[in-house]
Design a protein around this motif. Structure first.
Motif, PDB file in Angstrom:
ATOM      1  N   CYS A 174      14.641   3.162 -32.980  1.00 26.48           N
ATOM      2  CA  CYS A 174      13.901   2.662 -31.811  1.00 26.48           C
ATOM      3  C   CYS A 174      12.421   2.496 -32.141  1.00 26.48           C
ATOM      4  O   CYS A 174      11.775   1.551 -31.664  1.00 26.48           O
ATOM      5  CB  CYS A 174      14.073   3.610 -30.630  1.00 26.48           C
ATOM      6  SG  CYS A 174      15.665   3.464 -29.800  1.00 26.48           S
ATOM      7  N   ARG A 223      24.334   1.312 -28.143  1.00 25.55           N
ATOM      8  CA  ARG A 223      23.230   1.003 -27.232  1.00 25.55           C
ATOM      9  C   ARG A 223      22.083   0.310 -27.967  1.00 25.55           C
ATOM     10  O   ARG A 223      21.451  -0.600 -27.429  1.00 25.55           O
ATOM     11  CB  ARG A 223      22.722   2.288 -26.561  1.00 25.55           C
ATOM     12  CG  ARG A 223      23.667   2.910 -25.561  1.00 25.55           C
ATOM     13  CD  ARG A 223      23.751   2.103 -24.273  1.00 25.55           C
ATOM     14  NE  ARG A 223      22.484   2.053 -23.561  1.00 25.55           N
ATOM     15  CZ  ARG A 223      22.036   2.997 -22.733  1.00 25.55           C
ATOM     16  NH1 ARG A 223      22.756   4.098 -22.542  1.00 25.55           N
ATOM     17  NH2 ARG A 223      20.880   2.858 -22.101  1.00 25.55           N
ATOM     18  N   ILE A 224      21.807   0.756 -29.190  1.00 23.47           N
ATOM     19  CA  ILE A 224      20.738   0.126 -29.961  1.00 23.47           C
ATOM     20  C   ILE A 224      21.134  -1.280 -30.388  1.00 23.47           C
ATOM     21  O   ILE A 224      20.318  -2.206 -30.356  1.00 23.47           O
ATOM     22  CB  ILE A 224      20.354   0.987 -31.179  1.00 23.47           C
ATOM     23  CG1 ILE A 224      19.783   2.337 -30.719  1.00 23.47           C
ATOM     24  CG2 ILE A 224      19.344   0.255 -32.060  1.00 23.47           C
ATOM     25  CD1 ILE A 224      19.419   3.288 -31.841  1.00 23.47           C
ATOM     26  N   SER A 226      22.987  -3.169 -28.730  1.00 26.98           N
ATOM     27  CA  SER A 226      22.846  -3.953 -27.497  1.00 26.98           C
ATOM     28  C   SER A 226      21.397  -4.383 -27.285  1.00 26.98           C
ATOM     29  O   SER A 226      21.129  -5.507 -26.849  1.00 26.98           O
ATOM     30  CB  SER A 226      23.326  -3.123 -26.299  1.00 26.98           C
ATOM     31  OG  SER A 226      23.144  -3.827 -25.085  1.00 26.98           O
ATOM     32  N   ILE A 227      20.463  -3.483 -27.609  1.00 27.31           N
ATOM     33  CA  ILE A 227      19.041  -3.831 -27.494  1.00 27.31           C
ATOM     34  C   ILE A 227      18.709  -4.953 -28.472  1.00 27.31           C
ATOM     35  O   ILE A 227      18.007  -5.912 -28.127  1.00 27.31           O
ATOM     36  CB  ILE A 227      18.158  -2.596 -27.760  1.00 27.31           C
ATOM     37  CG1 ILE A 227      18.276  -1.610 -26.596  1.00 27.31           C
ATOM     38  CG2 ILE A 227      16.703  -3.005 -27.961  1.00 27.31           C
ATOM     39  CD1 ILE A 227      17.513  -0.316 -26.799  1.00 27.31           C
ATOM     40  N   VAL A 230      19.641  -8.145 -27.111  1.00 34.55           N
ATOM     41  CA  VAL A 230      18.986  -8.413 -25.821  1.00 34.55           C
ATOM     42  C   VAL A 230      20.014  -8.500 -24.686  1.00 34.55           C
ATOM     43  O   VAL A 230      19.901  -9.317 -23.774  1.00 34.55           O
ATOM     44  CB  VAL A 230      18.125  -9.701 -25.885  1.00 34.55           C
ATOM     45  CG1 VAL A 230      17.082  -9.719 -24.788  1.00 34.55           C
ATOM     46  CG2 VAL A 230      17.423  -9.835 -27.231  1.00 34.55           C
ATOM     47  N   TYR A 232      20.517  -6.386 -22.401  1.00 36.70           N
ATOM     48  CA  TYR A 232      20.010  -5.781 -21.172  1.00 36.70           C
ATOM     49  C   TYR A 232      19.335  -6.802 -20.267  1.00 36.70           C
ATOM     50  O   TYR A 232      19.078  -6.535 -19.093  1.00 36.70           O
ATOM     51  CB  TYR A 232      18.983  -4.690 -21.520  1.00 36.70           C
ATOM     52  CG  TYR A 232      17.875  -5.196 -22.404  1.00 36.70           C
ATOM     53  CD1 TYR A 232      16.773  -5.844 -21.875  1.00 36.70           C
ATOM     54  CD2 TYR A 232      17.956  -5.075 -23.794  1.00 36.70           C
ATOM     55  CE1 TYR A 232      15.779  -6.346 -22.695  1.00 36.70           C
ATOM     56  CE2 TYR A 232      16.969  -5.574 -24.611  1.00 36.70           C
ATOM     57  CZ  TYR A 232      15.881  -6.216 -24.056  1.00 36.70           C
ATOM     58  OH  TYR A 232      14.899  -6.729 -24.868  1.00 36.70           O
ATOM     59  N   ILE A 240      20.284   0.384 -15.822  1.00 33.58           N
ATOM     60  CA  ILE A 240      19.089   0.748 -16.580  1.00 33.58           C
ATOM     61  C   ILE A 240      18.654   2.152 -16.178  1.00 33.58           C
ATOM     62  O   ILE A 240      18.625   2.491 -14.993  1.00 33.58           O
ATOM     63  CB  ILE A 240      17.937  -0.248 -16.325  1.00 33.58           C
ATOM     64  CG1 ILE A 240      18.372  -1.663 -16.677  1.00 33.58           C
ATOM     65  CG2 ILE A 240      16.699   0.143 -17.105  1.00 33.58           C
ATOM     66  CD1 ILE A 240      18.691  -1.894 -18.129  1.00 33.58           C
ATOM     67  N   VAL A 247      16.484   5.617 -26.531  1.00 36.95           N
ATOM     68  CA  VAL A 247      17.152   4.321 -26.377  1.00 36.95           C
ATOM     69  C   VAL A 247      17.008   3.819 -24.951  1.00 36.95           C
ATOM     70  O   VAL A 247      16.705   2.634 -24.719  1.00 36.95           O
ATOM     71  CB  VAL A 247      18.635   4.427 -26.773  1.00 36.95           C
ATOM     72  CG1 VAL A 247      19.326   3.074 -26.632  1.00 36.95           C
ATOM     73  CG2 VAL A 247      18.775   4.947 -28.198  1.00 36.95           C
ATOM     74  N   CYS A 248      17.189   4.713 -23.977  1.00 38.17           N
ATOM     75  CA  CYS A 248      17.037   4.331 -22.572  1.00 38.17           C
ATOM     76  C   CYS A 248      15.605   3.903 -22.268  1.00 38.17           C
ATOM     77  O   CYS A 248      15.371   2.935 -21.541  1.00 38.17           O
ATOM     78  CB  CYS A 248      17.430   5.490 -21.661  1.00 38.17           C
ATOM     79  SG  CYS A 248      19.186   5.887 -21.685  1.00 38.17           S
ATOM     80  N   GLU A 251      14.885   0.438 -23.826  1.00 44.42           N
ATOM     81  CA  GLU A 251      15.646  -0.561 -23.074  1.00 44.42           C
ATOM     82  C   GLU A 251      15.010  -0.825 -21.709  1.00 44.42           C
ATOM     83  O   GLU A 251      14.860  -1.980 -21.299  1.00 44.42           O
ATOM     84  CB  GLU A 251      17.087  -0.091 -22.894  1.00 44.42           C
ATOM     85  CG  GLU A 251      17.988  -1.077 -22.170  1.00 44.42           C
ATOM     86  CD  GLU A 251      19.395  -0.547 -22.008  1.00 44.42           C
ATOM     87  OE1 GLU A 251      20.324  -1.133 -22.592  1.00 44.42           O
ATOM     88  OE2 GLU A 251      19.574   0.463 -21.296  1.00 44.42           O
ATOM     89  N   TRP A 255      13.471  -4.328 -20.497  1.00 46.11           N
ATOM     90  CA  TRP A 255      14.093  -4.923 -19.298  1.00 46.11           C
ATOM     91  C   TRP A 255      13.028  -5.312 -18.282  1.00 46.11           C
ATOM     92  O   TRP A 255      13.044  -6.421 -17.744  1.00 46.11           O
ATOM     93  CB  TRP A 255      15.080  -3.911 -18.718  1.00 46.11           C
ATOM     94  CG  TRP A 255      15.639  -4.243 -17.374  1.00 46.11           C
ATOM     95  CD1 TRP A 255      16.671  -5.117 -17.093  1.00 46.11           C
ATOM     96  CD2 TRP A 255      15.243  -3.678 -16.128  1.00 46.11           C
ATOM     97  NE1 TRP A 255      16.915  -5.131 -15.742  1.00 46.11           N
ATOM     98  CE2 TRP A 255      16.052  -4.252 -15.121  1.00 46.11           C
ATOM     99  CE3 TRP A 255      14.286  -2.739 -15.747  1.00 46.11           C
ATOM    100  CZ2 TRP A 255      15.931  -3.927 -13.777  1.00 46.11           C
ATOM    101  CZ3 TRP A 255      14.157  -2.403 -14.415  1.00 46.11           C
ATOM    102  CH2 TRP A 255      14.968  -2.998 -13.441  1.00 46.11           C
TER     103      TRP A 255
END
Length: 326
Positions: A174, A223-224, A226-227, A230, A232, A240, A247-248, A251, A255
């Protein structure tokens, strides 16, 4: 891009961090169900929160960011000096608005304790430390190392910063992603979708990313990934989170950045998620502050130590400029 514009953007990265922190601390640790709506959030920095701060005061995010920035200004890239300044903040209140360390994450405390106990010979080895403590302080790294050609040095330094206090693979990756995103912005890219896209990295930077990924023991995280894709963008707010998982946090900041067109609206949107609001505000503030620039950040002169923070941001800009001219 004119030099004045570059300076505005670069200074906006650090000042935006402090503004996001100061705005978000009012609601720190508050569950989303108890948060005001975006529309109900104030149009000014009001202070208060769990630490009963004055309007404009900020927390550990900005304290650590200033320690890092001042270290770079005075000593270049000296990681021992960086850690010693973090420890001085923790133990003596250095770079704290109250003169004492009143807010510190568990992973950061453990890392500083270990480094201090081993007399600077070892970083903490807790690979489960996947909090957002490295993201919140990161601004000076991509500011100092920003390079039009590639972001190899930025990626390396961001990964190393994570290893110093948050050595998990998630925090490391991240950190690299965030550094690359800010580098994209400072290079003048205005298309937000391209800015946050992993594909915007040049081939040298992609190769460095791969090498660092392996060096720091990163492994595929859904999750990463997914980031990076893009995914999200445009999702409902219920998907969210504003919690302290790195990670949250990244993101959530991205977002809010993608779904708004000015600094204030994005900051309100990320803070309205609740939970770790000072840090989601600080991470968003770095990204959006760089994108919109210092001149477009509200309350930039209302934060505590405003003059000092502006001065430090300008010095980092001048360092980056002089490095390119050498």
């Amino acid at each position: 891009m004119t030099e004045d514009r570059k300076k505005d953007m670069m200074m906006g990265c650090l000042v935006g961090l402090a503004v996001g922190d100061a705005y978000g601390t009012t609601y720190e640790f508050k569950n989303r169900s108890k948060m005001p709506s975006v529309e109900e959030l104030p149009n000014e920095i009001v202070g208060g929160g769990p630490f009963n701060l004055k309007p404009g005061d900020w927390t550990d995010d900005t304290s650590m960011a200033l320690c890092l920035a001042e270290s770079i200004i005075e000593n270049g890239w000296d990681t021992d000096d960086q850690m010693r300044r973090y420890i001085k903040w923790w133990q003596e209140g250095y770079n704290s608005v109250t003169g004492e360390c009143f807010d510190i994450g568990g992973a950061t405390r453990k890392a500083l304790s270990w480094y201090n106990m081993t007399e600077g010979n070892e970083y903490v080895k807790d690979t489960q430390a996947a909090g957002n403590g490295v993201l919140m302080r990161l601004a000076a790294v991509p500011m100092f190392l920003n390079d039009k050609e590639d972001c190899v040095f930025t990626l390396s330094a961001c990964a190393y910063q994570s290893s110093m206090t948050h050595p998990s693979s998630q925090s490391t990756e991240c950190s690299m992603l965030m550094g690359a995103i800010i580098n994209n912005i400072l290079n003048g890219e205005r298309d937000k979708t391209k800015i946050v896209s992993f594909e915007l990295l040049d081939e040298n930077s992609k190769q460095m990313y791969k090498e660092l990924y392996e060096k720091y023991g990163c492994h595929e995280n859904g999750r990463i990934e997914s980031i990076k894709k893009v995914e999200y963008a445009g999702v409902d707010v219920d998907k969210i989170s504003g919690d302290g998982y790195c990670v949250c946090t990244l993101e959530a900041a991205l977002w809010a950045f993608l779904s708004t067109d000015n600094f204030k609206d994005g900051l309100k949107k990320v803070v309205a998620l609740g939970d770790d609001t000072d840090t989601t505000g600080a991470v968003y503030g770095q990204i959006a502050g760089a994108y919109y620039g210092l001149s477009q950040i509200p309350w930039r002169d209302k934060i505590t130590w405003s003059e000092k923070i502006h001065e430090i941001a300008e010095k980092i800009y001048e360092l980056n400029k002089s490095n390119k001219n050498e």
